[in-house]
Design a protein around this motif. Structure first.
Motif, PDB file in Angstrom:
ATOM      1  N   THR A  33       0.738  -1.231   0.101  1.00  0.00           N
ATOM      2  CA  THR A  33       0.100   0.104  -0.166  1.00  0.00           C
ATOM      3  C   THR A  33       0.912   1.159   0.032  1.00  0.00           C
ATOM      4  O   THR A  33       0.310   2.472  -0.349  1.00  0.00           O
ATOM      5  N   GLY A  34       2.099   1.064   0.510  1.00  0.00           N
ATOM      6  CA  GLY A  34       2.868   2.197   0.540  1.00  0.00           C
ATOM      7  C   GLY A  34       2.599   2.929   1.771  1.00  0.00           C
ATOM      8  O   GLY A  34       3.398   4.233   2.054  1.00  0.00           O
ATOM      9  N   GLU A  35       1.904   2.481   2.577  1.00  0.00           N
ATOM     10  CA  GLU A  35       1.661   3.587   3.768  1.00  0.00           C
ATOM     11  C   GLU A  35       2.543   3.079   4.926  1.00  0.00           C
ATOM     12  O   GLU A  35       3.261   2.143   4.990  1.00  0.00           O
ATOM     13  N   ALA A  36       2.789   4.161   5.706  1.00  0.00           N
ATOM     14  CA  ALA A  36       3.659   4.145   6.840  1.00  0.00           C
ATOM     15  C   ALA A  36       3.248   3.041   7.698  1.00  0.00           C
ATOM     16  O   ALA A  36       1.943   2.819   7.967  1.00  0.00           O
ATOM     17  N   VAL A  37       4.182   2.383   8.300  1.00  0.00           N
ATOM     18  CA  VAL A  37       3.892   1.135   9.420  1.00  0.00           C
ATOM     19  C   VAL A  37       4.330   1.244  10.590  1.00  0.00           C
ATOM     20  O   VAL A  37       5.597   1.654  10.885  1.00  0.00           O
ATOM     21  N   ARG A  38       3.395   1.673  11.569  1.00  0.00           N
ATOM     22  CA  ARG A  38       3.837   2.010  12.786  1.00  0.00           C
ATOM     23  C   ARG A  38       4.144   0.601  13.835  1.00  0.00           C
ATOM     24  O   ARG A  38       3.658  -0.325  13.630  1.00  0.00           O
ATOM     25  N   LYS A  39       4.785   1.121  14.975  1.00  0.00           N
ATOM     26  CA  LYS A  39       5.112  -0.072  15.937  1.00  0.00           C
ATOM     27  C   LYS A  39       5.929  -1.137  15.457  1.00  0.00           C
ATOM     28  O   LYS A  39       5.787  -2.501  15.730  1.00  0.00           O
ATOM     29  N   VAL A  40       6.553  -0.999  14.435  1.00  0.00           N
ATOM     30  CA  VAL A  40       7.625  -1.818  13.992  1.00  0.00           C
ATOM     31  C   VAL A  40       8.995  -1.878  14.640  1.00  0.00           C
ATOM     32  O   VAL A  40       9.443  -0.942  15.030  1.00  0.00           O
ATOM     33  N   SER A  41       9.399  -3.067  15.025  1.00  0.00           N
ATOM     34  CA  SER A  41      10.534  -3.226  15.790  1.00  0.00           C
ATOM     35  C   SER A  41      11.691  -3.199  15.107  1.00  0.00           C
ATOM     36  O   SER A  41      11.802  -4.025  14.189  1.00  0.00           O
ATOM     37  N   GLU A  57       4.131   7.106  14.523  1.00  0.00           N
ATOM     38  CA  GLU A  57       2.827   6.882  13.795  1.00  0.00           C
ATOM     39  C   GLU A  57       3.222   7.346  12.203  1.00  0.00           C
ATOM     40  O   GLU A  57       2.548   6.826  11.342  1.00  0.00           O
ATOM     41  N   LYS A  58       4.379   8.059  12.001  1.00  0.00           N
ATOM     42  CA  LYS A  58       4.723   8.219  10.493  1.00  0.00           C
ATOM     43  C   LYS A  58       5.803   7.166   9.928  1.00  0.00           C
ATOM     44  O   LYS A  58       6.395   7.322   8.732  1.00  0.00           O
ATOM     45  N   GLY A  59       5.808   6.087  10.627  1.00  0.00           N
ATOM     46  CA  GLY A  59       6.681   4.792  10.231  1.00  0.00           C
ATOM     47  C   GLY A  59       8.209   5.382  10.264  1.00  0.00           C
ATOM     48  O   GLY A  59       9.303   4.543  10.047  1.00  0.00           O
ATOM     49  N   GLN A  60       8.641   6.412  11.193  1.00  0.00           N
ATOM     50  CA  GLN A  60       9.899   6.845  11.283  1.00  0.00           C
ATOM     51  C   GLN A  60      10.747   6.157  12.626  1.00  0.00           C
ATOM     52  O   GLN A  60      10.148   5.948  13.486  1.00  0.00           O
ATOM     53  N   PHE A  61      12.093   5.826  12.370  1.00  0.00           N
ATOM     54  CA  PHE A  61      12.830   5.515  13.499  1.00  0.00           C
ATOM     55  C   PHE A  61      14.136   6.280  13.522  1.00  0.00           C
ATOM     56  O   PHE A  61      14.379   6.916  12.456  1.00  0.00           O
ATOM     57  N   ASN A 109      15.433   4.241   4.288  1.00  0.00           N
ATOM     58  CA  ASN A 109      13.895   3.818   4.144  1.00  0.00           C
ATOM     59  C   ASN A 109      13.904   2.450   3.451  1.00  0.00           C
ATOM     60  O   ASN A 109      14.614   2.133   2.208  1.00  0.00           O
ATOM     61  N   TRP A 110      12.911   1.555   3.719  1.00  0.00           N
ATOM     62  CA  TRP A 110      12.737   0.507   2.793  1.00  0.00           C
ATOM     63  C   TRP A 110      11.361  -0.062   3.356  1.00  0.00           C
ATOM     64  O   TRP A 110      10.566   0.383   4.241  1.00  0.00           O
ATOM     65  N   LYS A 111      10.812  -1.000   2.439  1.00  0.00           N
ATOM     66  CA  LYS A 111       9.307  -1.299   2.448  1.00  0.00           C
ATOM     67  C   LYS A 111       9.159  -2.786   3.071  1.00  0.00           C
ATOM     68  O   LYS A 111       9.781  -3.742   2.496  1.00  0.00           O
ATOM     69  N   LEU A 112       8.162  -3.023   4.007  1.00  0.00           N
ATOM     70  CA  LEU A 112       7.917  -4.001   4.594  1.00  0.00           C
ATOM     71  C   LEU A 112       6.929  -4.954   4.160  1.00  0.00           C
ATOM     72  O   LEU A 112       6.089  -4.537   3.702  1.00  0.00           O
ATOM     73  N   PRO A 113       7.254  -6.137   3.384  1.00  0.00           N
ATOM     74  CA  PRO A 113       6.081  -6.972   2.688  1.00  0.00           C
ATOM     75  C   PRO A 113       5.187  -7.643   3.642  1.00  0.00           C
ATOM     76  O   PRO A 113       5.623  -8.387   4.811  1.00  0.00           O
TER      77      PRO A 113
END
Length: 301
Positions: A33-41, A57-61, A109-113
């Motif tokens: 979807t390209g959306e930001a993913v929150r709460k990723v370890s 919330e913006k998928g940033q770390f 930046n990278w995309k999580l499948p």
């Protein structure tokens, strides 16, 4: 009276060392979807103990105060495939990051499948649902050039025969179903209370999608990243089977439950999953039912 401020050589060294510290920042988004993913370890390894950060919330770390050197990044979140930065496909290995003294590395930046799902029903020969069947998708692996099918997930069918296996990577699978009720025998199912017979009894055996008993004849199920593949219905194969009775002399039955397991010879891990099991009775006797013709090994547990 004028006071002069003095810095010790040690404090000068500490400041110089702080200036050499590096940092990195990045963002993780959904590969579909390209959306930001929150709460990723996000796990950073390279110097000392691994360090973990969580996306906002913006998928940033971000990671600060890092020693210069080489690092790797790994991302984990339920519902997504564990992914290393720079990895391609289902490959676990990623691309190392080289941090220079004082460097502020940004836009890592990278995309999580997202993981995929297989759903369907387990049905009997008449199209009626089978409850409590174990369903396992299997993916091919190779050992010394030999192709082996390895279970990568499992689910149990409900009262409607429905099953759902989640958290699957993209790829090609074969799907098997085992009627666990047939494989738990003897005192576990009350089979010992029924009169024994030398005649074969129809039973459902391990079956591969769509309705074959041989693994080599199974139809592959192709799964895409984040996709849901439905209507993978398995019609269980029924064959004539037998009861096998035995006795274990000096069996240690007092105070604990002991199972006797009948495993198809040369079947490996899959054989243990679909093996026949019987509970050992207090007098040392046991009885298997639903045993199909073939060679078997027995063991106690």
């Amino acid at each position: 009276l004028a006071l002069a401020a003095f810095q010790t050589p040690d404090s000068d060294k500490e400041k110089a060392k702080d200036k050499e510290k590096a940092s990195l920042q990045g963002k993780i988004s959904n590969a579909v979807t390209g959306e930001a993913v929150r709460k990723v370890s996000v796990i950073l390894t390279g110097h000392g103990k691994p360090t973990t950060a969580e996306t906002d919330e913006k998928g940033q770390f971000s990671f600060d105060n890092l020693e210069p050197g080489r690092y790797t990044l790994m991302a984990q979140k339920n519902g997504f495939a564990t992914s290393a930065y720079g990895a391609r496909g289902n490959n676990v290995a990623g691309t190392p990051l080289e941090l220079a003294p004082g460097q502020e590395m940004k836009e890592v930046n990278w995309k999580l499948p997202p993981n995929a799902v297989i759903t369907g029903k387990v049905l009997d020969a008449d199209g009626e649902p089978i409850q409590n069947a174990m369903v396992m998708p299997m993916m091919a692996a190779y050992d010394k050039g030999k192709k082996l099918w390895t279970p990568v997930g499992q689910a149990t069918s409900n009262d409607q025969g429905e099953y759902r296996v989640a958290n699957l990577k993209a790829g090609s699978y074969i799907v098997m179903a085992t009627n666990m009720i047939n494989n738990l025998t003897g005192s576990l199912t009350g089979a010992a209370a029924r009169p024994a017979t030398d005649k074969p009894e129809p039973t459902y055996i391990t079956t591969y999608y769509p309705s074959v008993a041989e693994q080599e004849m199974a139809s592959p199920v192709e799964v895409q990243v984040g996709g849901e593949v439905g209507r993978i219905d398995i019609h269980m194969v029924k064959v004539d089977a037998f009861r096998v009775k035995g006795h274990w002399d000096n069996a240690p039955t007092q105070g604990k439950m002991t199972l006797v397991v009948l495993t198809p010879k040369g079947s490996g891990v899959l054989g243990m999953i679909s093996a026949n099991r019987a509970q050992l009775n207090p007098d040392g006797s046991f009885e298997f039912r639903g045993v199909t013709p073939g060679e078997y090994l027995d063991r106690k547990s």
